[in-house]
Design a protein around this motif. Structure first.
Motif, mmCIF file in Angstrom:
data_model
loop_
_atom_site.group_PDB
_atom_site.id
_atom_site.type_symbol
_atom_site.label_atom_id
_atom_site.label_comp_id
_atom_site.label_asym_id
_atom_site.label_seq_id
_atom_site.Cartn_x
_atom_site.Cartn_y
_atom_site.Cartn_z
ATOM 1 N N VAL A 208 0.851 -1.183 0.000
ATOM 2 C CA VAL A 208 0.000 0.000 0.000
ATOM 3 C C VAL A 208 0.886 1.232 0.000
ATOM 4 O O VAL A 208 1.848 1.309 0.769
ATOM 5 N N LEU A 209 0.565 2.202 -0.844
ATOM 6 C CA LEU A 209 1.348 3.438 -0.871
ATOM 7 C C LEU A 209 1.303 4.132 0.489
ATOM 8 O O LEU A 209 0.254 4.195 1.131
ATOM 9 N N ASP A 210 2.449 4.687 0.889
ATOM 10 C CA ASP A 210 2.507 5.394 2.174
ATOM 11 C C ASP A 210 1.514 6.547 2.219
ATOM 12 O O ASP A 210 0.925 6.823 3.270
ATOM 13 N N GLU A 211 1.319 7.234 1.095
ATOM 14 C CA GLU A 211 0.401 8.372 1.066
ATOM 15 C C GLU A 211 -1.019 7.967 1.425
ATOM 16 O O GLU A 211 -1.753 8.729 2.077
ATOM 17 N N LEU A 212 -1.415 6.766 0.999
ATOM 18 C CA LEU A 212 -2.774 6.310 1.295
ATOM 19 C C LEU A 212 -2.934 6.032 2.787
ATOM 20 O O LEU A 212 -3.950 6.387 3.390
ATOM 21 N N TYR A 213 -1.929 5.386 3.381
ATOM 22 C CA TYR A 213 -1.959 5.141 4.828
ATOM 23 C C TYR A 213 -2.024 6.463 5.588
ATOM 24 O O TYR A 213 -2.794 6.628 6.541
ATOM 25 N N GLU A 214 -1.197 7.417 5.191
ATOM 26 C CA GLU A 214 -1.126 8.692 5.898
ATOM 27 C C GLU A 214 -2.441 9.464 5.798
ATOM 28 O O GLU A 214 -2.894 10.065 6.777
ATOM 29 N N ARG A 215 -3.036 9.466 4.603
ATOM 30 C CA ARG A 215 -4.300 10.187 4.449
ATOM 31 C C ARG A 215 -5.398 9.523 5.284
ATOM 32 O O ARG A 215 -6.204 10.218 5.922
ATOM 33 N N TYR A 216 -5.444 8.202 5.273
ATOM 34 C CA TYR A 216 -6.467 7.511 6.055
ATOM 35 C C TYR A 216 -6.272 7.769 7.549
ATOM 36 O O TYR A 216 -7.244 7.999 8.290
ATOM 37 N N ALA A 217 -5.042 7.757 7.995
ATOM 38 C CA ALA A 217 -4.758 8.030 9.408
ATOM 39 C C ALA A 217 -5.207 9.435 9.798
ATOM 40 O O ALA A 217 -5.724 9.654 10.894
#
Length: 418
Positions: A85-94
């Motif tokens: 999973v792209l880091d950006e997706l994790y960060e936005r969801y968080a």
């Protein structure tokens, strides 16, 4: 192979994925289209496409609840396939998890902006409605609570169908005076203005819906008028909006409009409203009507209250004039959305653009056969002729990405005076 190519936001399947996101399609639809972009999986390339083309640009747009749900589904999908999973997706969801609580994301009357993208097939340039880009994007402010008293601000399936019909057969509506009953978010009116109808009059019985409709028209570069007389809307970019509760509509109120075409999407739903709807149709379809109450015509008193008729309803063949007991809510029609048949479609519908008498085009999902049969009874008593054109006047599939939109459930009728 597709996996080795860059995804293009201006051509399928990338175009379909972006269009579905802008239209706020269901999570399942978005994931299905994302898989199509990655040959069956949501690859890192597909994730990067999603991030670059709509997630990174969505901050502050007011759709955080939708974005949060989508990200959760997307991340779960990728992880279940043991992909990165792209880091950006994790960060936005968080950030959504910490910044927004569920009870603050969806308010009772929250409005969101959906963009409906009509995508024209490659050989549609001969249609006057087809933009050079072959894409017509209509932004609409809509309600998220379709079933909680805000139905007038929702995009209903039949309004999508009539919009496709208008754009597929522009010659029927171009240069014609058009009047829509129950206009909701105004999508049909925007499409009528796009094909250069000579006059566009939209109506609704709810003031908040009318205000939202005006906002949508203005967002789509159309001027709105609410109080000026009908003769003031000769300008093609002016759409007249009127408050029209069916139960209080009168011949005097409607006599100045004299439309050539009346439209209605999903207006056959409430048995208690049907006598009033029929009354409005009778007035608008009476080409020779007069303000003189002594002239021949139907009065409110001549529309008796009729109980829904019993008995099984039979299917209607194409082009069949319907009477009571002739409808079948379970009928399903096979739609042929083959772009190679565009010229044939236009030729088949040529005569419809040259009708001398007023005609109404009604699209409806028949959810209750008794209710529809009640409408047929009332129409027959009011000397109105109902003709089923579902299988003969089929619009192009201009919304191929909208998998939640089931065309097979929608019936198309014309209504005219006998």
């Amino acid at each position: 192979m597709m996996a080795e190519q860059e995804l293009d936001s201006t051509a399928p399947p990338g175009l379909h994925l972006v269009s579905a996101f802008l239209a706020m399609e269901t999570m399942d639809t978005l994931l299905c289209l994302a898989r199509e972009c990655g040959d069956g999986k949501v690859t890192e390339k597909v994730q990067r496409f999603i991030w670059d083309h709509f997630l990174s640009k969505s901050v502050g747009k007011g759709n955080e609840s939708y974005l949060k749900k989508f990200l959760k589904k997307l991340i779960t999908e990728v992880e279940s396939n043991h992909c990165n999973v792209l880091d950006e997706l994790y960060e936005r969801y968080a950030s959504y998890m910490t910044s927004f609580k569920d009870d603050n994301l969806v308010k009772e009357n929250e409005r969101v902006c959906k963009c409906i993208s009509f995508l024209f097939p490659g050989d549609c340039f001969e249609l006057s409605s087809c933009p050079r880009s072959r894409k017509l994007v209509v932004p609409l402010q809509c309600s998220l609570n379709m079933l909680e008293g805000d139905t007038g601000c929702s995009v209903w399936p039949s309004s999508l169908f009539l919009s496709e019909l208008i754009l597929s057969f522009p010659h029927i509506f171009s240069g014609k005076s058009c009047f829509e009953v129950g206009s909701g978010v105004g999508l049909i009116g925007i499409c009528l203005a796009h094909v250069k109808a000579s006059k566009v009059i939209l109506s609704d019985g709810d003031f908040s819906t009318l205000a939202n409709m005006k906002l949508n028209l203005e967002t789509n570069q159309l001027n709105t008028e609410t109080d000026l007389p009908e003769t003031s809307i000769e300008n093609k970019n002016v759409v007249k909006c009127i408050h029209l509760p069916w139960e209080s509509a009168s011949e005097k109120e409607l006599q100045d409009f004299m439309p050539e075409i009346i439209l209605g999407a999903d207006v056959i739903y409430d048995p208690s409203c049907l006598p009033h709807l029929v009354q409005v149709l009778v007035i608008l379809l009476n080409k020779k009507r007069s303000c003189d109450k002594n002239q021949e015509g139907i009065s409110r008193k001549s529309l008796p209250k009729v109980t829904c008729a019993d008995g099984k309803v039979n299917g209607a063949s194409q082009g069949q004039v319907l009477n009571a007991h002739d409808s079948d809510s379970s009928s399903s029609y096979a739609y042929d959305f083959n772009p190679s048949g565009i010229k044939r479609r236009i030729n088949d519908a040529t005569g419809l653009g040259s009708r001398a008498d007023p005609v109404a085009y009604i699209a409806s999902v028949i959810r209750n056969s008794d209710t529809f049969n009640h409408f047929l009874v009332l129409a027959d008593q009011a000397d109105l002729k109902i003709t089923d054109l579902t299988s003969t006047l089929r619009p192009l599939d201009l919304l191929p990405y909208m998998k939640s939109y089931d065309r097979s459930s929608i019936r198309l009728f014309t209504v005219s005076s006998k």
